[in-house]
Design an enzyme around this catalytic site. Structure first.
Site, PDB file in Angstrom:
ATOM      1  N   SER A 120       0.744  -1.282   0.103  1.00  0.00           N
ATOM      2  CA  SER A 120       0.074  -0.088   0.021  1.00  0.00           C
ATOM      3  C   SER A 120       0.780   1.344   0.006  1.00  0.00           C
ATOM      4  O   SER A 120       0.410   2.180  -0.273  1.00  0.00           O
ATOM      5  CB  SER A 120      -0.759   0.058   1.267  1.00  0.00           C
ATOM      6  OG  SER A 120      -1.608  -1.331   1.265  1.00  0.00           O
ATOM      7  N   HIS A 141      -1.270  -2.453  -7.432  1.00  0.00           N
ATOM      8  CA  HIS A 141      -1.886  -2.104  -6.070  1.00  0.00           C
ATOM      9  C   HIS A 141      -3.236  -2.199  -6.361  1.00  0.00           C
ATOM     10  O   HIS A 141      -4.089  -1.134  -6.841  1.00  0.00           O
ATOM     11  CB  HIS A 141      -1.633  -0.804  -5.364  1.00  0.00           C
ATOM     12  CG  HIS A 141      -2.023  -0.495  -4.201  1.00  0.00           C
ATOM     13  ND1 HIS A 141      -2.273   0.684  -3.807  1.00  0.00           N
ATOM     14  CD2 HIS A 141      -2.293  -1.154  -3.222  1.00  0.00           C
ATOM     15  CE1 HIS A 141      -3.041   0.718  -2.563  1.00  0.00           C
ATOM     16  NE2 HIS A 141      -2.854  -0.658  -2.108  1.00  0.00           N
ATOM     17  N   GLU A 153      -3.416   0.456  -9.103  1.00  0.00           N
ATOM     18  CA  GLU A 153      -2.240   1.680  -9.349  1.00  0.00           C
ATOM     19  C   GLU A 153      -1.423   0.567  -9.704  1.00  0.00           C
ATOM     20  O   GLU A 153      -0.812  -0.304  -9.093  1.00  0.00           O
ATOM     21  CB  GLU A 153      -1.993   2.434  -7.889  1.00  0.00           C
ATOM     22  CG  GLU A 153      -3.110   3.475  -7.381  1.00  0.00           C
ATOM     23  CD  GLU A 153      -2.855   4.158  -6.226  1.00  0.00           C
ATOM     24  OE1 GLU A 153      -3.300   5.416  -6.039  1.00  0.00           O
ATOM     25  OE2 GLU A 153      -2.219   3.265  -5.226  1.00  0.00           O
ATOM     26  N   ASN A 191      -3.639   6.253  -1.351  1.00  0.00           N
ATOM     27  CA  ASN A 191      -3.585   6.202   0.200  1.00  0.00           C
ATOM     28  C   ASN A 191      -2.789   7.478   0.825  1.00  0.00           C
ATOM     29  O   ASN A 191      -2.864   7.979   1.819  1.00  0.00           O
ATOM     30  CB  ASN A 191      -2.670   5.133   0.572  1.00  0.00           C
ATOM     31  CG  ASN A 191      -3.511   3.921   0.570  1.00  0.00           C
ATOM     32  OD1 ASN A 191      -4.915   3.862   0.760  1.00  0.00           O
ATOM     33  ND2 ASN A 191      -2.971   2.666   0.463  1.00  0.00           N
TER      34      ASN A 191
END
Ligand SMILES: NC(=O)c1ccc[n+]([C@@H]2O[C@H](COP(=O)([O-])OP(=O)(O)OC[C@H]3O[C@@H](n4cnc5c(N)ncnc54)[C@H](O)[C@@H]3O)[C@@H](O)[C@H]2O)c1
Length: 283
Positions: A120, A141, A153, A191
């Site tokens: 992450s 991701h 991603e 994130n």
């Protein structure tokens, strides 16, 4: 670097299981590796349950269910990933653990294989440099729950070749996802923007501004978010959330990323969210 046909998934937690389902339903041959036989069996059992649910809702046929299951093998032996065209690791968010795993995968996986991480936040370059093939390492991701969330991603460390990124983008697209390409910065896009918000929601609760339930209700209603910050933290896992914030803070030294103490204490107490039945809420 040829087309991707077989995909290895390392890790059988929330994300490893979700990735196995997505890849198998998209037509890939999938081998999931868990550290224990029980963990490997649990992935197949979880996948079967999820597919049975789809059959009962008439979203897929019984034949489609059987075909997906036939494409999935679970193992507790890393060596079984030798012939995979792509391996995605999705183990605990801990740089040292992932680096050790990448150096093992380097020895095991055929030279043409791409090695990817579902991290992450951690620096993908540090995983690439644990191998002898940094040009064939990238981040792929997925989001939680992987079968439902449409975004992936694709993270490009400075060592990755264009061919590696092209293959990763093609894999994500074949999985039915919208893919965005991002440079290798902690938290990537989602994130890096999401976690200051989640962290500040816990800070707001600590300061007594409102109850957890009311903060969740406010953000669902006021922003039209599908779930409030505490429900989302419990879904992501509080240990994973803490690791994400620590990695963001390490890179940017911004106080918005400094994990608030309630989150740290909950992790120390083993209250990790849905996966342990207790986080900010009880399950
Ligand atoms: N939870 C999320 O919302 C989410 C979303 C996207 C990406 N991720 C990333 O996916 C990865 C896995 O997260 P998760 O939510 O599935 O976690 P999880 O806690 O559900 O699963 C972690 C997995 O790692 C394995 N593991 C733990 N310690 C290990 C070790 N020392 N060596 C090898 N394996 C070990 C566990 O057995 C388990 O299979 C992390 O990198 C995380 O950042 C998580």
């Amino acid at each position: 670097m040829g087309d991707i046909i077989s995909v290895g998934i390392v890790g059988s937690g929330i994300m490893g299981s979700g990735l196995a389902e997505v890849a198998a339903r998209s037509g890939y041959d999938v081998i999931v590796r868990s550290r224990t036989t029980a963990g490997a069996d649990a992935v197949v059992a979880g996948l079967t349950k999820s597919l049975d649910k789809q059959v009962s809702k008439e979203r897929i046929t019984l034949d489609e269910r059987d075909a997906v299951l036939a494409r999935v093998t679970a193992t507790d032996h890393l060596g079984k990933l030798a012939d995979c065209d792509l391996v995605i690791e999705s183990v605990v968010e801990d740089l040292a653990v992932k680096q050790e795993l990448f150096s093992e995968l380097e020895q095991i996986v055929k030279p043409s294989g791409i090695l990817a991480t579902n991290t992450s936040t951690l620096p993908v370059i540090e995983l690439a440099m644990a191998t002898q093939r940094p040009d064939q390492v990238c981040g792929i991701h997925f989001f939680n729950p992987a079968p439902m969330i449409n975004l992936v991603e694709i993270i490009k460390p400075i060592t990755a070749s264009d061919d590696t990124i092209k293959s990763a983008l093609a894999f994500a697209t074949t999985c039915g996802k919208d893919a965005v390409e991002v440079v290798d910065r902690a938290g990537f896009v989602v994130n890096a923007l999401l976690f200051p918000y989640l962290n500040n929601a816990v800070r707001m609760y600590e300061q007594g501004t409102a109850t957890m339930d009311d903060i969740d209700t406010a953000m669902r209603g006021g922003c039209n978010f599908p779930m409030g910050p505490f429900a989302l933290l419990d879904l992501v896992g509080l240990d994973t959330s803490l690791a994400i914030l620590d990695a963001l803070y390490d890179e940017f030294r911004d106080s918005n990323y400094a994990a608030v103490s309630t989150l740290r204490r909950k992790v120390a107490a083993g209250q990790l969210g849905r996966k342990t039945g207790h986080g900010f809420n009880q399950y």
